[in-house]
Design a protein around this motif. Structure first.
Motif, mmCIF file in Angstrom:
data_model
loop_
_atom_site.group_PDB
_atom_site.id
_atom_site.type_symbol
_atom_site.label_atom_id
_atom_site.label_comp_id
_atom_site.label_asym_id
_atom_site.label_seq_id
_atom_site.Cartn_x
_atom_site.Cartn_y
_atom_site.Cartn_z
ATOM 1 N N MET A 74 22.933 14.639 -24.910
ATOM 2 C CA MET A 74 22.931 15.731 -25.882
ATOM 3 C C MET A 74 24.172 15.623 -26.767
ATOM 4 N N ALA A 75 24.008 15.718 -28.093
ATOM 5 C CA ALA A 75 25.106 15.540 -29.029
ATOM 6 C C ALA A 75 26.043 16.742 -29.030
ATOM 7 N N THR A 76 27.281 16.490 -29.416
ATOM 8 C CA THR A 76 28.257 17.565 -29.583
ATOM 9 C C THR A 76 27.929 18.345 -30.853
ATOM 10 N N THR A 77 28.031 19.646 -30.769
ATOM 11 C CA THR A 77 27.813 20.501 -31.931
ATOM 12 C C THR A 77 29.099 21.247 -32.249
ATOM 13 N N PHE A 78 29.208 21.688 -33.491
ATOM 14 C CA PHE A 78 30.402 22.390 -33.943
ATOM 15 C C PHE A 78 30.002 23.738 -34.503
ATOM 16 N N ARG A 79 30.799 24.740 -34.200
ATOM 17 C CA ARG A 79 30.536 26.103 -34.671
ATOM 18 C C ARG A 79 31.855 26.819 -34.874
ATOM 19 N N THR A 80 31.767 28.036 -35.369
ATOM 20 C CA THR A 80 32.961 28.854 -35.532
ATOM 21 C C THR A 80 33.048 29.871 -34.396
ATOM 22 N N HIS A 81 34.080 30.684 -34.416
ATOM 23 C CA HIS A 81 34.357 31.624 -33.340
ATOM 24 C C HIS A 81 33.213 32.602 -33.096
ATOM 25 N N ARG A 82 33.030 32.922 -31.823
ATOM 26 C CA ARG A 82 32.099 33.975 -31.452
ATOM 27 C C ARG A 82 32.599 34.663 -30.192
ATOM 28 N N ALA A 83 32.033 35.807 -29.908
ATOM 29 C CA ALA A 83 32.457 36.591 -28.743
ATOM 30 C C ALA A 83 32.341 35.771 -27.465
ATOM 31 N N GLY A 84 33.363 35.899 -26.608
ATOM 32 C CA GLY A 84 33.384 35.193 -25.344
ATOM 33 C C GLY A 84 34.190 33.906 -25.360
ATOM 34 N N ASP A 85 34.701 33.511 -26.538
ATOM 35 C CA ASP A 85 35.421 32.242 -26.639
ATOM 36 C C ASP A 85 36.805 32.277 -26.007
ATOM 37 N N ALA A 86 37.512 33.388 -26.087
ATOM 38 C CA ALA A 86 38.918 33.415 -25.700
ATOM 39 C C ALA A 86 39.162 32.867 -24.295
ATOM 40 N N ALA A 87 38.391 33.327 -23.330
ATOM 41 C CA ALA A 87 38.596 32.885 -21.950
ATOM 42 C C ALA A 87 38.283 31.401 -21.794
ATOM 43 N N LEU B 218 40.319 25.835 -21.303
ATOM 44 C CA LEU B 218 40.286 24.456 -21.773
ATOM 45 C C LEU B 218 41.693 23.909 -21.984
ATOM 46 N N THR B 219 42.618 24.748 -22.447
ATOM 47 C CA THR B 219 43.984 24.264 -22.685
ATOM 48 C C THR B 219 44.671 23.808 -21.400
ATOM 49 N N THR B 220 44.301 24.395 -20.276
ATOM 50 C CA THR B 220 44.941 24.004 -19.011
ATOM 51 C C THR B 220 44.581 22.572 -18.621
ATOM 52 N N ASP C 180 51.318 22.665 -22.555
ATOM 53 C CA ASP C 180 51.364 23.775 -23.502
ATOM 54 C C ASP C 180 50.178 24.714 -23.320
ATOM 55 N N ALA C 181 49.669 24.788 -22.085
ATOM 56 C CA ALA C 181 48.522 25.648 -21.811
ATOM 57 C C ALA C 181 48.857 27.109 -22.120
ATOM 58 N N VAL C 182 47.870 27.854 -22.549
ATOM 59 C CA VAL C 182 48.061 29.263 -22.879
ATOM 60 C C VAL C 182 47.043 30.104 -22.123
ATOM 61 N N ASP C 183 47.411 31.353 -21.881
ATOM 62 C CA ASP C 183 46.474 32.267 -21.240
ATOM 63 C C ASP C 183 45.750 33.077 -22.310
ATOM 64 N N VAL C 184 44.824 33.908 -21.874
ATOM 65 C CA VAL C 184 44.013 34.681 -22.817
ATOM 66 C C VAL C 184 44.864 35.621 -23.670
ATOM 67 N N PRO C 185 45.814 36.377 -23.093
ATOM 68 C CA PRO C 185 46.634 37.254 -23.945
ATOM 69 C C PRO C 185 47.408 36.502 -25.018
ATOM 70 N N PRO D 17 39.650 16.091 -21.788
ATOM 71 C CA PRO D 17 39.892 14.670 -21.514
ATOM 72 C C PRO D 17 38.618 13.852 -21.345
ATOM 73 N N ASP D 18 37.575 14.437 -20.773
ATOM 74 C CA ASP D 18 36.329 13.700 -20.532
ATOM 75 C C ASP D 18 35.519 13.470 -21.797
ATOM 76 N N HIS D 19 35.913 14.113 -22.876
ATOM 77 C CA HIS D 19 35.133 14.002 -24.116
ATOM 78 C C HIS D 19 35.929 13.339 -25.239
ATOM 79 N N ARG D 20 37.038 12.738 -24.912
ATOM 80 C CA ARG D 20 37.820 12.031 -25.917
ATOM 81 C C ARG D 20 37.206 10.652 -26.182
ATOM 82 N N GLY D 21 37.424 10.152 -27.384
ATOM 83 C CA GLY D 21 36.847 8.871 -27.748
ATOM 84 C C GLY D 21 35.395 8.946 -28.151
ATOM 85 N N ARG D 22 34.888 10.162 -28.350
ATOM 86 C CA ARG D 22 33.477 10.349 -28.716
ATOM 87 C C ARG D 22 33.326 11.009 -30.083
#
Length: 325
Positions: free
Chosen positions: A1-14, A19-21, A27-32, A88-93
Motif C-alpha cells: 500500500m502506497a504512502t499518502t499525504f494529508r494535512t492535520h486532523r483531529a487525533g494527530d497530536a498523540a 512518532l518523535t520518540t 528531541d522527542a516531544v510530548d503531547v503538551p 526509521p522503518d519507512h526511510r528510503g522510500r
C-alpha cells in the motif's frame, strides 16, 4: 500500500508525539509540548502540518509555518520547518522527500522567499539540525538545496559542586560601589526589563520574559542588574516550559560589555539556580566564538551538541504571490 499525504486532523497530536520518540529520540516531544508549539502557535494553519500515512498510520510529518500567517493578506518574508521526522522503518522510500517538497511548496505559495530549518523564534523546539544525531535528514536537506547559515552550540554546566568564584564576588562588590546592583526582579521592574530585552537585545527575548512570568510565575528566577541609568542586563532560568535547569536568555547592554557585569550576572544566576536545587544549567543556542560563547567556556560550560541553521533560498519561479483579500 502506497504512502499518502494529508494535512492535520483531529487525533494527530498523540500519534505524532509518539512518532518523535522513535524517529527523533534526542528531541522527542510530548503531547503538551507539541500542542503548545504547533497547534497553539499563533501562525498555525492546518495545511502547514503535513502528515505521511501508511496503511492509515502516521509514519512521518513536518510543520511548515510563515510568520505572517496564511490568510493575513500579507506576503511573508520567509518560512520555517520547525519540526519533522520519518519513522526509521519507512526511510528510503520517498516519505521524507514527499514531506519536504510539499512543505516547501506550501511556504512558497504563501510568498516565502526562503525556508529555514528550525530557528523559528515564536515557538521553536531546537535551534537547527543536529547533523550528527540525524545524518539522513542532513543528506535529504542538502539534496534539496538547503545550505548552512551558521552553527549554534548547546552547552551545559554541572552545578552539584558549583561555588561562586571569589574573584566574581570581589568584582561584584567593586561594581556595587559604582552603583550597579544585582538581584531578583520585582513586579515593578517588569515593564523596564521587557522593554530593555526587546530594544537592546532581541524582540523574542522580550516575549520570552513576558511569557515566562505569565505562564510559570517564579518571578525570582528573573535576575537583573540595575545601574545608575536603569536596567543594564538580565538573566532568567526556567523561562521555557518551566524547566528550572534551562538557563537563558541572558544579556547585558552592549555599551557595558567588558565591565565584567555579564560575568557577575551569569554567576549570580547560577548561584540562585543551585540554591533552588538545580543540578545543572543548560541552554540550546550560542555562538561558540561569540563573546557570550567565550564567557560560558571560561565559566565551565561545555558543548553538548551543535545545530546547523539551514536555509533554502527560493527562486522567483517557485514563489507565488497571494492575492490580498
Amino acid at each position: 500500500m502506497a504512502t499518502t499525504f494529508r494535512t492535520h486532523r483531529a487525533g494527530d497530536a498523540a500519534a505524532l508525539a509518539a512518532l518523535t520518540t522513535l524517529a527523533m529520540p534526542q528531541d522527542a516531544v510530548d503531547v503538551p509540548t507539541l500542542t503548545e508549539n504547533v497547534l497553539l502557535d499563533e501562525n498555525f494553519q492546518p495545511e502547514g502540518l503535513i502528515v505521511a500515512e501508511h496503511e492509515g498510520v502516521p509514519v512521518g510529518f513536518v510543520y511548515a509555518v510563515t510568520s505572517a500567517g496564511a490568510g493575513s493578506g500579507q506576503e511573508a518574508p520567509g518560512g520555517w520547518l520547525t519540526i519533522g521526522c520519518v519513522h526509521p522503518d519507512h526511510r528510503g522510500r520517498g516519505v521524507g522527500t514527499g514531506l519536504l517538497t510539499r512543505a516547501v511548496r506550501y511556504l512558497a505559495e504563501r510568498g516565502a522567499a526562503w525556508v529555514n530549518v528550525a530557528a523559528y523564534a515564536p515557538a521553536y523546539f531546537v535551534p537547527g539540525l543536529d547533523a550528527v544525531a540525524y545524518p539522513e535528514a542532513a543528506r535529504l536537506l542538502q539534496q534539496h538545496g538547503f545550505t548552512r547559515l551558521y552553527t549554534a552550540a548547546a552547552m551545559a554546566l554541572e552545578l552539584s559542586t558549583y561555588r561562586t568564584p571569589t574573584d566574581v564576588l570581589a568584582l561584584a562588590d567593586q561594581r556595587a560601589a559604582e552603583g550597579y546592583h544585582l538581584g531578583p526582579a520585582t513586579e515593578d521592574d517588569l515593564p523596564e526589563v521587557i522593554n530593555f530585552a526587546g530594544r537592546e537585545l532581541a524582540p523574542d527575548w522580550a516575549d520570552a520574559v513576558r511569557e515566562a512570568v505569565l505562564r510559570h510565575g517564579h518571578l525570582h528566577r528573573l535576575r537583573i542588574v540595575r545601574g545608575p541609568t536603569g536596567v543594564a542586563g538580565f538573566a532568567i532560568y526556567g523561562a521555557y516550559r518551566g524547566l528550572r535547569e534551562r538557563f537563558g536568555p541572558f544579556g547585558v547592554d552592549e555599551s557595558l560589555r567588558g565591565t565584567g557585569l555579564g560575568k557577575i550576572l551569569l554567576h549570580h544566576t547560577l548561584t540562585a539556580m543551585r540554591a533552588e536545587g538545580a543540578h545543572s544549567a543548560w541552554f540550546l543556542w550560542t555562538g561558540e566564538d561569540s563573546p557570550a560563547g567565550h564567557l560560558y567556556r571560561r565559566t565551565g560550560f561545555t558543548v553538548t551538541r551543535r545545530f546547523d541553521i539551514l536555509r533554502h533560498q527560493l527562486t522567483p519561479s517557485t514563489q507565488t504571490t497571494r492575492e490580498r483579500s
